[in-house]
Motif scaffolding. Sequence first.
Motif, mmCIF file in Angstrom:
data_model
loop_
_atom_site.group_PDB
_atom_site.id
_atom_site.type_symbol
_atom_site.label_atom_id
_atom_site.label_comp_id
_atom_site.label_asym_id
_atom_site.label_seq_id
_atom_site.Cartn_x
_atom_site.Cartn_y
_atom_site.Cartn_z
ATOM 1 N N TYR A 222 -2.959 9.531 1.318
ATOM 2 C CA TYR A 222 -2.091 10.690 1.083
ATOM 3 C C TYR A 222 -2.846 11.984 0.813
ATOM 4 O O TYR A 222 -2.227 13.003 0.566
ATOM 5 C CB TYR A 222 -1.067 10.422 -0.017
ATOM 6 N N ASN A 226 -3.144 12.920 5.118
ATOM 7 C CA ASN A 226 -1.807 13.502 5.274
ATOM 8 C C ASN A 226 -0.707 12.464 5.510
ATOM 9 O O ASN A 226 0.185 12.654 6.338
ATOM 10 C CB ASN A 226 -1.827 14.526 6.429
ATOM 11 N N GLY A 227 -0.769 11.388 4.758
ATOM 12 C CA GLY A 227 0.161 10.279 4.964
ATOM 13 C C GLY A 227 1.477 10.398 4.212
ATOM 14 O O GLY A 227 2.382 9.600 4.433
ATOM 15 N N GLY A 228 1.586 11.365 3.323
ATOM 16 C CA GLY A 228 2.835 11.512 2.568
ATOM 17 C C GLY A 228 2.679 11.034 1.141
ATOM 18 O O GLY A 228 1.785 10.251 0.829
ATOM 19 N N PRO A 229 3.580 11.482 0.254
ATOM 20 C CA PRO A 229 3.443 11.190 -1.174
ATOM 21 C C PRO A 229 3.399 9.689 -1.462
ATOM 22 O O PRO A 229 4.323 8.962 -1.111
ATOM 23 C CB PRO A 229 4.690 11.836 -1.791
ATOM 24 N N GLY A 230 2.330 9.261 -2.089
ATOM 25 C CA GLY A 230 2.200 7.861 -2.473
ATOM 26 C C GLY A 230 2.088 6.897 -1.306
ATOM 27 O O GLY A 230 2.331 5.699 -1.471
ATOM 28 N N SER A 231 1.702 7.397 -0.145
ATOM 29 C CA SER A 231 1.604 6.512 1.028
ATOM 30 C C SER A 231 0.586 5.402 0.757
ATOM 31 O O SER A 231 -0.277 5.531 -0.103
ATOM 32 C CB SER A 231 1.222 7.324 2.263
#
Lengths: 412, 412
Positions: A222, A226-231
């Motif tokens: 994350y 850039n995988g997203g919140p808490g990915s």
Amino acid sequence: MKITRSDLEELDNRDPLNQYRSEFNIPEDILYFDGNSLGALPSATVHRVNEVILNEWGSNLINSWNSSGWYTLSETIGNKIAKLIGADDGEVVCVDGTGLNINKVHAVALKMRKNRKVILMEETGFPTDAYITQGLIDQLEQGHIIRFIKKDEILDAITDEVALVSLTQVHYKTGHLFDMKTITQKAHAAGALVVWDLSHSAGVLPIELNKCNVDFAVGCTYKFLNGGPGSPGYLYVSKRHQGKQIQPLTGWWSHKKPFAFEQNYRPKNDIGQFLSGTQPIIALAAAEVGIDMVLRADIALIRGKSIELGGIFIRLIQEHLIDYDLDIVTPRNGADRGSQISLSSPNGFAIIQALKEVGVIGDFRSPDNMRFGFAPLYTRYTDLWDAVKKLQVIMENDTWRAERFNNPIDVT
Amino acid sequence: MKITRSDLEELDNRDPLNQYRSEFNIPEDILYFDGNSLGALPSATVHRVNEVILNEWGSNLINSWNSSGWYTLSETIGNKIAKLIGADDGEVVCVDGTGLNINKVHAVALKMRKNRKVILMEETGFPTDAYITQGLIDQLEQGHIIRFIKKDEILDAITDEVALVSLTQVHYKTGHLFDMKTITQKAHAAGALVVWDLSHSAGVLPIELNKCNVDFAVGCTYKFLNGGPGSPGYLYVSKRHQGKQIQPLTGWWSHKKPFAFEQNYRPKNDIGQFLSGTQPIIALAAAEVGIDMVLRADIALIRGKSIELGGIFIRLIQEHLIDYDLDIVTPRNGADRGSQISLSSPNGFAIIQALKEVGVIGDFRSPDNMRFGFAPLYTRYTDLWDAVKKLQVIMENDTWRAERFNNPIDVT
């Protein structure tokens, strides 16, 4: 000659990575320097997540475990991450969170060095790595200890008591880049194993796990991926260590035949043994988009721009903020740091809050650390200028002293 | 009098839950009986996930940890789940996966019964519950054993050697509903603790953890709670057991002050200690929508319809498929089962594949179990008729014998 804003405009225009910024959804009124904590949203993620939800889940329902590749998504994405960190196919899975993955690889590493009880960690490393290890030690009740070491004393501390050297490649607070190759070599020479946490380095600098002969690694998706919140996190296990010791979080996805529904556990004998249970597919699918974008870009260009962004930021601080008590705690030498510059100030917390109000997003790490991360895929050279000028106004006017910037918040 | 399709149309028309079906995105050409494995997509989930991605992540970025409630989302959703399972605020968190949560509560329960070494589990229970426990036992090296017991011998097997009775409330294969109250009472009388896995019961029948004096529970949100593929699990710890023993996956979110970034672990002394690391926010947000919908519905109506659906399905099987070797392995008495009917057949795998081809989605559990789950919020009474008639055609024509229905697949 001081740097001017037009110098930076020129650099933006010539930047071979500048087409990537348009692939992100970043608000126009924000100068974002926290990609080292939560990466920005790739526009393609929106499309992909809707596809997963509407088509794969909504329309194909349970069949998607087979037909949409859900069942093997941890391995599929793991193989992509492998390319970013110098690993081979079948050495990485994208699964669970960084801390849980540390638990797994530390548990395995300690079994591989039964007669040694010391785990070396850097004394100011990211706390969860130590916390999760302390939980493991308490559970094992075998007399293991963490020996916390100063950065510059690590090599000397690697003795034949040491089972495991567990370090973060780029320090979360200071941005120091640790010497993976030398430390790994020294550890192996002393009969110890190494675990590298790549959370602050993957996606922003070249990593060569196999060339460095690393044993285990973990990381999160994350930040610069850039995988997203808490990915979900990921973990790497060198092929030479697979199929030997069992990681202890033995959920059904790590079983040799999950859908045989046998009564007793039988481990997979490959990287799949480091899975545990069913994974959050929507979160994995979102993470994959960010990873795909980094894979398309040239990591040498990313690293080059990252170092340049950091160097310019340091110069701008020196040229515009010399009167204020802002120490630069990150190495001046680009090769010795990751992709952030950290400033220390006793007023750091309030300054970061004041910056937020004018649209400059960095973050604060207790007790005095202001972090500014640079994500070469979307950070512009001119962003540095604009942020430093806003910081200058805040410092000149003592804006940060206002009460509203001095109230505690949960997540700093 | 045999049941007719018009009888079932009549029931659909009078169904007080029938407005909920329109809140799901279910393809018109599918008869879906696998909500006990993966619940259907609530339309509101699409909107909510886009809001999280575009606004909370895309626009507000890192600030959303505070401003959008991300940081406390596990507890927020946990408190909602608590209402569905008869628990209080502060007793449930929505976090990690079911297996990892079993690891946590089993580890704590075993610490609470240091001198006892036996864990009772039902011999055909969902394997991951046993697998993860076997991993824990191997790690502890304290001589614990799992004693696998037949369903009808559980009460007798609860002796003063038993540390822990760990059962699934509704059996994943057969649909048997276990007697939570009686078993819990017997366990406590013998000085043992209980862990209930609610994966196949939450959202589809009333659960009274606190009234039954349960110690620990776990469950998943992707079945009858419609949380999405692999959505996070949850765990319940009775208030009376909180703040005493430390669960061992001690990531930073379980630390007393995560953002103090201290060197040493200090546990939270409430349900928060059962968190571990950063959670996948997009997946949590999606799960919340499904949970909210179940909370709006009347659980007594859900349970009533669930029992009726099961009873009618059994009658239809008896009325139309008596000539075929399909044993009903689920209890005929509605009060003794969850929300599925399972049929056993040596040809079960192929029959389930043949049903899929004509749009009837159930699933297969090795070696011979065909499962048909009923989700009262979207399963229609007429769906039962339509599915049984399609099954009848497959059986009459031996369609399932075709080679294409007999090829192995990864996820059954």
